[in-house]
Design an enzyme around this catalytic site. Structure first.
Site, PDB file in Angstrom:
ATOM      1  N   SER A 155       5.336   5.175   8.771  1.00  0.00           N
ATOM      2  CA  SER A 155       4.712   4.941   7.471  1.00  0.00           C
ATOM      3  C   SER A 155       5.693   5.332   6.383  1.00  0.00           C
ATOM      4  O   SER A 155       6.260   6.431   6.411  1.00  0.00           O
ATOM      5  CB  SER A 155       3.441   5.769   7.319  1.00  0.00           C
ATOM      6  OG  SER A 155       3.079   5.760   5.942  1.00  0.00           O
ATOM      7  N   ASN A 186       5.772  -1.548  11.372  1.00  0.00           N
ATOM      8  CA  ASN A 186       4.992  -1.097  10.213  1.00  0.00           C
ATOM      9  C   ASN A 186       5.348  -1.943   8.960  1.00  0.00           C
ATOM     10  O   ASN A 186       6.030  -2.946   9.068  1.00  0.00           O
ATOM     11  CB  ASN A 186       5.254   0.392   9.986  1.00  0.00           C
ATOM     12  CG  ASN A 186       4.009   1.138   9.577  1.00  0.00           C
ATOM     13  OD1 ASN A 186       3.310   0.706   8.659  1.00  0.00           O
ATOM     14  ND2 ASN A 186       3.706   2.232  10.241  1.00  0.00           N
ATOM     15  N   PHE A 234      -1.617   8.076   4.259  1.00  0.00           N
ATOM     16  CA  PHE A 234      -2.427   8.717   5.315  1.00  0.00           C
ATOM     17  C   PHE A 234      -3.663   9.415   4.746  1.00  0.00           C
ATOM     18  O   PHE A 234      -3.902  10.598   5.012  1.00  0.00           O
ATOM     19  CB  PHE A 234      -1.614   9.750   6.117  1.00  0.00           C
ATOM     20  CG  PHE A 234      -0.616   9.176   7.081  1.00  0.00           C
ATOM     21  CD1 PHE A 234      -0.557   7.826   7.346  1.00  0.00           C
ATOM     22  CD2 PHE A 234       0.258  10.018   7.763  1.00  0.00           C
ATOM     23  CE1 PHE A 234       0.369   7.303   8.246  1.00  0.00           C
ATOM     24  CE2 PHE A 234       1.184   9.515   8.661  1.00  0.00           C
ATOM     25  CZ  PHE A 234       1.249   8.156   8.904  1.00  0.00           C
ATOM     26  N   ASN A 249       4.912   6.071   3.408  1.00  0.00           N
ATOM     27  CA  ASN A 249       4.194   6.733   2.316  1.00  0.00           C
ATOM     28  C   ASN A 249       3.977   8.225   2.505  1.00  0.00           C
ATOM     29  O   ASN A 249       3.329   8.857   1.682  1.00  0.00           O
ATOM     30  CB  ASN A 249       2.856   6.021   2.086  1.00  0.00           C
ATOM     31  CG  ASN A 249       3.072   4.553   1.742  1.00  0.00           C
ATOM     32  OD1 ASN A 249       3.872   4.236   0.867  1.00  0.00           O
ATOM     33  ND2 ASN A 249       2.400   3.667   2.454  1.00  0.00           N
ATOM     34  N   THR A 250       4.500   8.786   3.576  1.00  0.00           N
ATOM     35  CA  THR A 250       4.511  10.238   3.741  1.00  0.00           C
ATOM     36  C   THR A 250       5.980  10.650   3.681  1.00  0.00           C
ATOM     37  O   THR A 250       6.747  10.283   4.572  1.00  0.00           O
ATOM     38  CB  THR A 250       3.887  10.647   5.091  1.00  0.00           C
ATOM     39  OG1 THR A 250       2.501  10.287   5.078  1.00  0.00           O
ATOM     40  CG2 THR A 250       4.001  12.147   5.323  1.00  0.00           C
ATOM     41  N   ASN A 299       0.837  -1.202   0.000  1.00  0.00           N
ATOM     42  CA  ASN A 299       0.000   0.000   0.000  1.00  0.00           C
ATOM     43  C   ASN A 299       0.861   1.236   0.000  1.00  0.00           C
ATOM     44  O   ASN A 299       1.943   1.271   0.571  1.00  0.00           O
ATOM     45  CB  ASN A 299      -0.978  -0.018   1.186  1.00  0.00           C
ATOM     46  CG  ASN A 299      -0.437   0.679   2.417  1.00  0.00           C
ATOM     47  OD1 ASN A 299      -0.477   1.915   2.510  1.00  0.00           O
ATOM     48  ND2 ASN A 299       0.120  -0.078   3.356  1.00  0.00           N
ATOM     49  N   LYS A 317       5.427   3.418  17.221  1.00  0.00           N
ATOM     50  CA  LYS A 317       5.402   2.386  16.167  1.00  0.00           C
ATOM     51  C   LYS A 317       6.544   2.613  15.195  1.00  0.00           C
ATOM     52  O   LYS A 317       6.652   3.681  14.587  1.00  0.00           O
ATOM     53  CB  LYS A 317       4.058   2.407  15.427  1.00  0.00           C
ATOM     54  CG  LYS A 317       3.944   1.295  14.382  1.00  0.00           C
ATOM     55  CD  LYS A 317       2.513   1.141  13.891  1.00  0.00           C
ATOM     56  CE  LYS A 317       2.396   0.052  12.839  1.00  0.00           C
ATOM     57  NZ  LYS A 317       1.012  -0.128  12.385  1.00  0.00           N
TER      58      LYS A 317
HETATM   59  C1  FMN Z   1      -3.789  -1.132   3.602  1.00  0.00           C
HETATM   60  C2  FMN Z   1      -2.935  -0.851   4.799  1.00  0.00           C
HETATM   61  C3  FMN Z   1      -3.020   0.375   5.428  1.00  0.00           C
HETATM   62  C4  FMN Z   1      -2.243   0.652   6.550  1.00  0.00           C
HETATM   63  N1  FMN Z   1      -2.361   1.865   7.167  1.00  0.00           N
HETATM   64  C5  FMN Z   1      -1.654   2.086   8.305  1.00  0.00           C
HETATM   65  C6  FMN Z   1      -1.817   3.301   9.012  1.00  0.00           C
HETATM   66  O1  FMN Z   1      -2.615   4.163   8.655  1.00  0.00           O
HETATM   67  N2  FMN Z   1      -1.070   3.485  10.124  1.00  0.00           N
HETATM   68  C7  FMN Z   1      -0.194   2.539  10.593  1.00  0.00           C
HETATM   69  O2  FMN Z   1       0.453   2.746  11.624  1.00  0.00           O
HETATM   70  N3  FMN Z   1      -0.035   1.369   9.949  1.00  0.00           N
HETATM   71  C8  FMN Z   1      -0.750   1.117   8.832  1.00  0.00           C
HETATM   72  N4  FMN Z   1      -0.602  -0.075   8.191  1.00  0.00           N
HETATM   73  C9  FMN Z   1       0.363  -1.067   8.720  1.00  0.00           C
HETATM   74  C10 FMN Z   1      -0.307  -2.097   9.611  1.00  0.00           C
HETATM   75  O3  FMN Z   1      -0.836  -1.486  10.751  1.00  0.00           O
HETATM   76  C11 FMN Z   1       0.721  -3.175  10.053  1.00  0.00           C
HETATM   77  O4  FMN Z   1       1.701  -2.565  10.857  1.00  0.00           O
HETATM   78  C12 FMN Z   1       1.377  -3.855   8.877  1.00  0.00           C
HETATM   79  O5  FMN Z   1       0.486  -4.036   7.817  1.00  0.00           O
HETATM   80  C13 FMN Z   1       1.955  -5.232   9.246  1.00  0.00           C
HETATM   81  O6  FMN Z   1       0.942  -6.121   9.654  1.00  0.00           O
HETATM   82  P1  FMN Z   1       0.279  -7.210   8.652  1.00  0.00           P
HETATM   83  O7  FMN Z   1       1.401  -7.918   7.970  1.00  0.00           O
HETATM   84  O8  FMN Z   1      -0.523  -8.094   9.554  1.00  0.00           O
HETATM   85  O9  FMN Z   1      -0.576  -6.445   7.701  1.00  0.00           O
HETATM   86  C14 FMN Z   1      -1.361  -0.352   7.048  1.00  0.00           C
HETATM   87  C15 FMN Z   1      -1.292  -1.589   6.408  1.00  0.00           C
HETATM   88  C16 FMN Z   1      -2.066  -1.860   5.299  1.00  0.00           C
HETATM   89  C17 FMN Z   1      -1.967  -3.212   4.636  1.00  0.00           C
END
Ligand code: FMN
Length: 364
Positions: A173, A243, A114, A175-176, A110, A214
């Site tokens: 993140s 993350n 934000f 992406n910012t 992704n 985080k």
């Molecule tokens: C579509 C998507 C959006 C995410 N948005 C955020 C976010 O807004 N803030 C954040 O701290 N992590 C975000 N994450 C990261 C997740 O919270 C998590 O740390 C990461 O995906 C690893 O866990 P997973 O492998 O179970 O997905 C996002 C992940 C995905 C897949």
């Protein structure tokens, strides 16, 4: 009921563009008449950050970015829900498409950036459900165009502390642009000093609010030394590791989609995320607890996270591929592990394998 909803919805959701599917899932949770959360076995209960978790399985930030469905998520059986990332002002995020499934790898990329309805909208919803109970953490981040990013975090802590079970400072993140630079020692020390100070300032009205940090799984180990040292000296209450990653493991099968920019999550993230979790655990020396996230898609991977050092775990991408049954599967596997070991608490598993994991060759 949940199983039925899941079975009916999944083929339909999988056929949609991933971001449309996510929007439909949020709408379904908003309107589905879900029964109250199942009662958890007492052996899954844990006290962490001064909060009583009915079970250690949470949903990670990014699913419910705008705090639209925390209570529905609690009803699905999660022990806690982390909403956000919430930014002070509304912002659209990056242009679509910005969310990609790597089906053969059980991974997700992704670059949402934000996308947020902003603090006012989320706060209104969280105030309205404040008496509902359940553990709802609030993940906060800075606006892309903010002139003072540290001030964004401070402002959000001040505004959300009263309705948050805990607040997560998300500086990881990918992406910012520039956000992850907040993990650099000199900047991080100032950020955490001001954030913890804000938390203390509002505590007389808001009550005690644990502050978690985080981090990205892409930090070097010397950066991790600094980050943990600062988190300890500034007395944060815990860390989330971690993350999404900007790395692309060579084992990925979906080589074309893997070229998309953004953060990779799901199964291919597990080895790196678990290693960084163990590396963090050995540096933290039990001063505060950790939440493990990244690639959990089974009971076994959840237990591995706990054994690597997590007191609690969070899932997101695993739900895309395994469905809501994953929540019960993890809880059942944890109970089974307790039974096998003749233990009556998950506590004894936490960090049991951390040293061993840090001794393995670095994951590719
Ligand atoms: C579509 C998507 C959006 C995410 N948005 C955020 C976010 O807004 N803030 C954040 O701290 N992590 C975000 N994450 C990261 C997740 O919270 C998590 O740390 C990461 O995906 C690893 O866990 P997973 O492998 O179970 O997905 C996002 C992940 C995905 C897949």
């Amino acid at each position: 009921m949940i199983g039925l909803l899941d079975r009916l919805a999944r083929p339909f959701l999988r056929a949609l563009d991933p971001e449309d599917a996510h929007g439909v899932a949020i709408k379904m949770l908003k309107f589905a008449p879900l029964p109250p959360a199942p009662r958890d076995d007492k052996r899954l209960a844990l006290r962490v950050f001064g909060l009583n978790f009915p079970n250690p399985v949470g949903i990670a930030a990014g699913f419910d970015k705008n705090a639209e469905v925390p209570d529905a998520l609690l009803r699905l059986g999660f022990g806690f829900v982390e909403v956000g990332t919430i930014t002070p002002l509304p912002q659209p995020g990056n242009p679509r498409p910005r969310l990609f499934r790597l089906d053969a790898d059980h991974g997700v990329i992704n670059r949402l950036g934000f996308n947020s309805q902003g603090a006012d909208a989320a706060l209104k919803r969280l105030v309205a459900r404040a008496a509902a109970g359940g553990i709802v953490g609030i993940n906060v981040g800075a606006n892309k165009d903010s002139a003072d990013r540290v001030a964004d975090y401070v402002q959000l802590i001040e505004r959300f502390a009263a309705v948050a079970s805990y607040v997560t400072v998300n500086i990881s993140s990918p992406n910012t642009p520039g956000l992850r630079n907040l993990q650099q020692a000199s900047v991080l020390d100032d950020l955490l000093a001001r954030v913890v100070d804000a938390r203390e300032r509002v505590a007389p009205n808001a009550g005690p609010t644990p502050v978690l940090l985080k981090i990205a799984p892409d930090l070097s180990l010397s950066d991790l030394d600094d980050v943990v040292g600062i988190a300890r000296s500034r007395r944060v209450d815990g860390m989330i590791v971690g993350n999404t990653t900007v790395a692309r493991p060579p084992s990925l099968l979906e080589t074309e989609i893997a070229k998309e920019a953004g953060g990779l999550s799901g199964r291919p993230l597990f080895p790196l995320a678990n290693r960084m979790l163990a590396e963090t655990y050995v540096r933290v020396e039990d001063v505060f607890p950790l939440i493990g996230a990244g690639g959990i898609d089974s009971g076994a991977t959840a237990l591995a996270k706990i054994r690597a050092g997590a007191s609690l775990v969070q899932v997101y991408s695993g739900l895309v591929f395994s469905g809501l049954g994953l929540i019960a599967a993890i809880k059942n596997a944890l109970l089974e592990a307790l039974g096998d070991d003749g233990q009556d608490s998950l506590k004894e598993f936490i960090g049991a394998d951390a040293a061993a994991v840090t001794a393995e060759p670095w994951p590719k």
